[in-house]
Design an enzyme around this catalytic site. Structure first.
Site, short mmCIF file in Angstrom:
data_model
loop_
_atom_site.label_atom_id
_atom_site.label_comp_id
_atom_site.label_asym_id
_atom_site.label_seq_id
_atom_site.Cartn_x
_atom_site.Cartn_y
_atom_site.Cartn_z
N ARG A 71 0.87 -1.19 0.00
CA ARG A 71 0.00 0.00 0.00
C ARG A 71 0.90 1.23 0.00
O ARG A 71 1.71 1.39 0.91
CB ARG A 71 -0.89 -0.01 1.23
CG ARG A 71 -1.67 1.29 1.47
CD ARG A 71 -2.50 1.21 2.73
NE ARG A 71 -3.25 2.43 2.99
CZ ARG A 71 -3.03 3.24 4.02
NH1 ARG A 71 -2.07 2.96 4.87
NH2 ARG A 71 -3.76 4.33 4.18
N HIS A 80 -2.84 10.94 1.05
CA HIS A 80 -2.24 10.69 2.37
C HIS A 80 -1.59 11.99 2.83
O HIS A 80 -0.39 12.09 3.06
CB HIS A 80 -1.21 9.56 2.29
CG HIS A 80 -0.92 8.89 3.61
ND1 HIS A 80 -1.04 7.53 3.83
CD2 HIS A 80 -0.52 9.43 4.79
CE1 HIS A 80 -0.70 7.26 5.09
NE2 HIS A 80 -0.40 8.37 5.70
N GLU A 123 -7.19 8.40 6.63
CA GLU A 123 -7.41 9.04 7.93
C GLU A 123 -7.91 10.48 7.85
O GLU A 123 -7.24 11.43 8.31
CB GLU A 123 -6.14 8.97 8.78
CG GLU A 123 -5.63 7.58 8.98
CD GLU A 123 -4.63 7.47 10.11
OE1 GLU A 123 -4.16 8.49 10.61
OE2 GLU A 123 -4.33 6.33 10.50
N ASN A 171 -7.06 1.56 10.14
CA ASN A 171 -5.75 1.83 10.76
C ASN A 171 -5.96 1.79 12.26
O ASN A 171 -6.75 2.57 12.81
CB ASN A 171 -5.22 3.21 10.36
CG ASN A 171 -4.76 3.28 8.91
OD1 ASN A 171 -4.87 2.30 8.19
ND2 ASN A 171 -4.27 4.43 8.50
N TYR A 175 -3.94 1.57 16.03
CA TYR A 175 -2.70 1.65 16.80
C TYR A 175 -2.94 1.36 18.27
O TYR A 175 -2.16 0.63 18.89
CB TYR A 175 -2.02 3.02 16.60
CG TYR A 175 -1.43 3.11 15.22
CD1 TYR A 175 -2.14 3.66 14.15
CD2 TYR A 175 -0.17 2.56 14.95
CE1 TYR A 175 -1.61 3.69 12.87
CE2 TYR A 175 0.37 2.60 13.67
CZ TYR A 175 -0.35 3.15 12.64
OH TYR A 175 0.16 3.18 11.36
N GLU A 228 -3.18 -0.26 8.24
CA GLU A 228 -2.02 0.12 9.05
C GLU A 228 -2.14 -0.46 10.45
O GLU A 228 -3.20 -0.38 11.06
CB GLU A 228 -1.87 1.65 9.19
CG GLU A 228 -1.42 2.36 7.94
CD GLU A 228 -1.25 3.85 8.17
OE1 GLU A 228 -0.93 4.28 9.30
OE2 GLU A 228 -1.50 4.62 7.19
#
Ligand SMILES: N=[N+]=NCCCCNC(=O)[C@@H]1[C@H]2[C@H](O)[C@@H](O)[C@H](O)[C@@H](CO)[C@@H]12
Length: 468
Positions: free
Chosen positions: A99, A143, A188, A310, A312, A376
């Site tokens: 990606r 991005h 995002e 994504n 985290y 991600e």
């Protein structure tokens, strides 16, 4: 721990409906897609080469005090020139997919008008190199590197930027669409809107809460218009990538506010065609929402084929009288953030893999029918090269735990199609500059030498086995 969801009854019981298998052999579904992810401004360099125009991150990183030590993306990992070596590393690791993002200011230096052929030529070369090495390209169209010329006209607070974005999407797909099947429009939008326009932490560095909501809407509108443009151009799979965080709290009201501002403000428009009523109400002190026009939500919720996730870490919040608002969550007075009782990465982020399971199962429950792709997941740790090796045990452990968490979600019914580690390479970590390393491959920025870390060697084995 209690994981509270906001809005309608989404409280996840404290009793887990799943078990994360924290040892033993795990096998992922047949055809599960294993890969890695990067982004243009973070790795390419060649900031002024072959006609590339300035982006808001070129401007922001040159603004004193905004980025650690004045670091910029001028050179980064020099991927623009070294991409054959980087593709070779991916091939040697056995990755199936990669990606990457296309730099809008490479394709249209001023964000509109005719394409810059030399900018598109680079992505031609990259896509061909990937495919010749058996690696499937997955393209992110945006991005965060908005052409500065568009920011000069208001950027994402200007509705016209959404229309320019759709034109850029069509131009890029026209050149690459015969060899790229999977496209995501935005990476995002929460970061673009609330780090970039509400709090000033990211480019373009504007800090007006109301602008966060305006920018969020125009980003979503840009997503919808780009989906239309991609479909018209014959695109294969189209989606959007959202950074999503489950909210952990003993206070349901605080959880609902943060879940709404972080997650549902994007999930609901894209997947349900409406803004969540509680978020609309919460934001009324900042905006009258007059930027929403008839028909916008129909455009924004055009059917998509995948949701990029994504993840985290979760958000742990608590009600605390007198707490000032967190600028990235407008109207969050009285809510204290942080406080997770967990190990931390070099970003200070808690390591809580269960949050990924909770998130994926919530998406499967509340937004059924949309295939999920982890676009991600990864961690920054302070790496050291010792005799040509990097023993990044912290990162390896983070990845192992999160893959086990993802597997638990699949066992629980989540339609998860793949996992792309963030990131292939150490890179420009936005306001942190180069001091935070997320790569499974170490980059010596002085020599541009790449060194696969222990986590890369371990990940290569996971890919080979399709499991742990
Ligand atoms: N206040 N505050 N900040 C909260 C930051 C939100 C979480 N950050 C992300 O999700 C970014 C995502 C991005 O796609 C990638 O370009 C970044 O390199 C990674 C690592 O940072 C992650």
């Amino acid at each position: 721990c209690d994981t509270e969801w906001g809005g309608e009854d989404m409280t996840v019981s404290a009793e887990k409906s799943y078990e994360i298998q924290d040892s033993g052999v795990l096998t992922f579904p047949e055809g599960f897609v294993w890969g890695a992810a990067t982004a243009a401004y973070q790795i390419e360099g060649a900031a002024r080469e072959d006609g590339r125009g300035p982006s808001i991150w070129d401007t922001f990183s040159r603004t004193p005090g905004k980025v650690h030590a004045g670091h910029t993306g001028d050179v980064a990992c020099d991927h623009y020139h070294r991409y054959p070596d980087d593709v070779r590393i991916m091939r040697d690791l056995g990755l199936a997919a990669y990606r990457f993002s296309v730099s809008w200011p490479r394709v249209q230096p001023d964000g509109s008008g005719p394409a810059n052929p030399r900018g598109l030529d680079f992505y031609d070369r990259l896509v061909d190199e990937l495919r010749e090495n058996g690696i499937t390209p997955i393209v992110t169209l945006y991005h965060w590197d908005l052409p500065q010329t568009l920011e000069d006209r208001g950027g994402w607070t200007n509705r016209e930027t959404a229309e320019r974005f759709a034109e850029y999407a069509a131009i890029t797909h026209a050149r690459l669409g015969d060899r790229v099947e999977t496209w995501t429009t935005l990476n995002e939008p929460w970061c673009s809107a609330f780090l970039g326009y509400a709090s000033g932490i990211h480019a373009p560095g504007r800090a007006e809460p109301a602008l966060g909501f305006t920018a969020a809407h125009h980003l979503l509108l840009g997503h919808g218009l780009a989906v239309q443009a991609l479909r018209a151009s014959g695109a294969g799979k189209v989606g959007i990538t959202l950074n999503l965080s489950p909210v952990i709290s003993d206070d349901a009201e605080a959880a609902a506010i943060v879940d709404g501002l972080q997650n549902r403000i994007f999930l609901d428009p894209v997947l349900r065609g409406e803004y969540p009523a509680d978020v609309v109400e919460h934001a009324r002190r900042f905006t009258d929402w007059s930027f929403v026009r008839d028909g916008d939500l129909e455009i924004i919720s055009r059917p998509t084929d995948l949701l990029g996730v994504n993840y985290y870490h979760p958000q742990t919040v608590a009600a605390r009288a007198g707490e000032p608002a967190n600028p990235v969550y407008p109207g969050s007075e009285g809510i204290a953030f942080g406080g997770a009782d967990a190990p931390r990465t070099a970003m200070g982020w808690p390591v809580q893999p269960f949050g990924l399971t909770d998130l994926l199962l919530r998406l499967a429950r509340d937004y059924p029918g949309t295939p999920l792709l982890i676009t991600e997941n990864g961690a920054a740790f302070d790496d050291v090269v010792e005799d040509g090796e990097v023993h990044d045990v912290g990162r390896l452990s983070y990845l192992d735990g999160h893959l086990r968490a993802a597997h638990a979600a699949i066992q629980g019914g989540a339609d998860l199609r793949g996992y792309l580690v963030w990131s292939l390479l150490d890179n420009f970590e936005w306001a942190e500059g180069y001091r935070k390393r997320f790569g499974i491959v170490h980059v010596d920025y002085g020599t541009q030498r790449r060194t696969p870390k222990d986590s890369a060697l371990w990940y290569s084995e996971v890919v080979r086995r399709n499991g742990l």
